[in-house]
Motif scaffolding. Structure first.
Motif, PDB file in Angstrom:
ATOM      1  N   GLY A 119       0.754  -1.533   0.481  1.00 24.18           N
ATOM      2  CA  GLY A 119       0.061   0.376   0.226  1.00 24.18           C
ATOM      3  C   GLY A 119       1.173   0.986  -0.080  1.00 24.18           C
ATOM      4  N   ASP A 120       0.205   2.488   0.493  1.00 25.29           N
ATOM      5  CA  ASP A 120       1.225   3.883  -0.013  1.00 25.29           C
ATOM      6  C   ASP A 120       1.499   4.236   2.194  1.00 25.29           C
ATOM      7  OD1 ASP A 120      -1.754   4.353   0.273  1.00 25.29           O
ATOM      8  OD2 ASP A 120      -1.359   5.785  -1.299  1.00 25.29           O
ATOM      9  N   LEU A 121       1.133   3.373   2.555  1.00 29.20           N
ATOM     10  CA  LEU A 121       1.054   3.952   3.909  1.00 29.20           C
ATOM     11  C   LEU A 121       2.635   4.612   4.331  1.00 29.20           C
ATOM     12  CD1 LEU A 121      -0.483   1.136   6.513  1.00 29.20           C
ATOM     13  CD2 LEU A 121      -1.682   3.468   5.342  1.00 29.20           C
ATOM     14  N   PRO A 122       2.825   6.233   4.887  1.00 23.71           N
ATOM     15  CA  PRO A 122       3.653   6.374   4.942  1.00 23.71           C
ATOM     16  C   PRO A 122       4.723   5.704   6.531  1.00 23.71           C
ATOM     17  CG  PRO A 122       2.232   7.847   6.102  1.00 23.71           C
ATOM     18  CD  PRO A 122       1.696   6.735   5.303  1.00 23.71           C
ATOM     19  N   ALA A 123       6.562   5.522   5.638  1.00 26.73           N
ATOM     20  CA  ALA A 123       6.834   4.567   6.804  1.00 26.73           C
ATOM     21  C   ALA A 123       7.449   5.305   7.573  1.00 26.73           C
ATOM     22  CB  ALA A 123       8.427   4.838   6.023  1.00 26.73           C
ATOM     23  N   GLY A 124       7.045   7.149   8.052  1.00 27.89           N
ATOM     24  CA  GLY A 124       7.296   7.633   9.095  1.00 27.89           C
ATOM     25  C   GLY A 124       6.457   7.117   9.902  1.00 27.89           C
ATOM     26  N   ILE A 125       5.478   7.249  10.194  1.00 25.00           N
ATOM     27  CA  ILE A 125       4.427   6.524  10.844  1.00 25.00           C
ATOM     28  C   ILE A 125       5.196   5.168  12.169  1.00 25.00           C
ATOM     29  CG2 ILE A 125       1.857   7.286   9.912  1.00 25.00           C
ATOM     30  CD1 ILE A 125       1.535   4.104   9.688  1.00 25.00           C
ATOM     31  N   GLY A 126       6.156   4.185  11.784  1.00 25.58           N
ATOM     32  CA  GLY A 126       6.645   3.743  12.808  1.00 25.58           C
ATOM     33  C   GLY A 126       6.188   2.443  12.432  1.00 25.58           C
ATOM     34  N   LYS A 127       6.544   1.099  12.614  1.00 31.88           N
ATOM     35  CA  LYS A 127       6.350  -0.325  12.647  1.00 31.88           C
ATOM     36  C   LYS A 127       5.221  -0.688  13.585  1.00 31.88           C
ATOM     37  CE  LYS A 127      10.305  -2.069  10.346  1.00 31.88           C
ATOM     38  NZ  LYS A 127      11.247  -3.528  10.810  1.00 31.88           N
ATOM     39  N   PRO A 128       5.475  -0.084  14.717  1.00 35.77           N
ATOM     40  CA  PRO A 128       3.829  -0.815  15.596  1.00 35.77           C
ATOM     41  C   PRO A 128       2.179   0.084  14.895  1.00 35.77           C
ATOM     42  CG  PRO A 128       5.572   0.567  17.151  1.00 35.77           C
ATOM     43  CD  PRO A 128       6.137   0.590  15.463  1.00 35.77           C
ATOM     44  N   ALA A 129       2.893   1.539  14.582  1.00 41.71           N
ATOM     45  CA  ALA A 129       1.396   2.115  13.686  1.00 41.71           C
ATOM     46  C   ALA A 129       0.882   1.157  12.459  1.00 41.71           C
ATOM     47  CB  ALA A 129       1.572   3.446  13.573  1.00 41.71           C
TER      48      ALA A 129
END
Length: 179
Positions: A119-129
């Motif tokens: 998908g296109d989730l930004p990496a900046g949200i972190g792995k837990p998110a």
């Protein structure tokens, strides 16, 4: 040096973990099975299979085996003697040792998917998110836009920073979280 607060934060970030007490110690359990606790004298005790307990012992000279009925059931070490990264790895190993197989497989799959979400989730949200969103079936920003800020924050692993990053990325695309 790690603290009980660090242990608590990491343990509670794992799926379906509950904090409680066990024989007067702060303890953490998954589906009712204890995997970590802190003694009153500051030792963290972790339920680990014998091979992992031996590896932990080799890596942490101040640690000790936990033996019951002649069988190694875990490892204990002064909380102050283990760094945060090592503690996280030990807590994670203990969680995997005690979690139901289905739940452990689900986390392993989500972590694998977090590395390649498709998908296109930004990496900046972190792995837990990212894991939390994937666990809720959310892989794209378009799907994120269907949630309110409160609904996102209610997902275990999604914090204010992740919501801010998601909202900023949505705004760049001319979208917003559901009001």
């Amino acid at each position: 040096m790690t603290t009980q607060a660090h242990l608590r934060k990491y343990a509670l970030a794992l799926p379906e973990v509950e904090e409680g007490t066990h024989f007067g110690m702060v303890s953490f359990a998954v589906k009712g099975k204890g995997f970590a606790s802190v003694t009153k004298d500051g030792y963290v005790q972790l339920q680990l299979p014998p091979n992992e307990a031996e590896a932990a012992l080799a890596a942490h000279a101040g640690g000790e085996r936990i033996v019951r009925a002649g069988k190694v059931i875990g490892f204990r070490v002064p909380l102050a003697d283990v760094n945060g990264k090592d503690l996280n790895a030990l807590v994670r190993a203990a969680w995997f040792c005690r979690a139901p197989k289905r739940l452990a497989a689900s986390l392993a799959a989500a972590e694998g998917a977090a590395d390649d979400t498709g998908g296109d989730l930004p990496a900046g949200i972190g792995k837990p998110a990212t894991r939390a969103l994937l666990g809720a079936g959310v892989r794209t920003l378009e799907q994120v836009a269907r949630y309110t800020e409160r609904e996102l924050l209610d997902l275990h692993g999604v914090g204010p920073k992740a919501v801010r990053v998601l909202a900023e990325e949505l705004a760049r695309q001319g979208k917003a979280l559901r009001g």
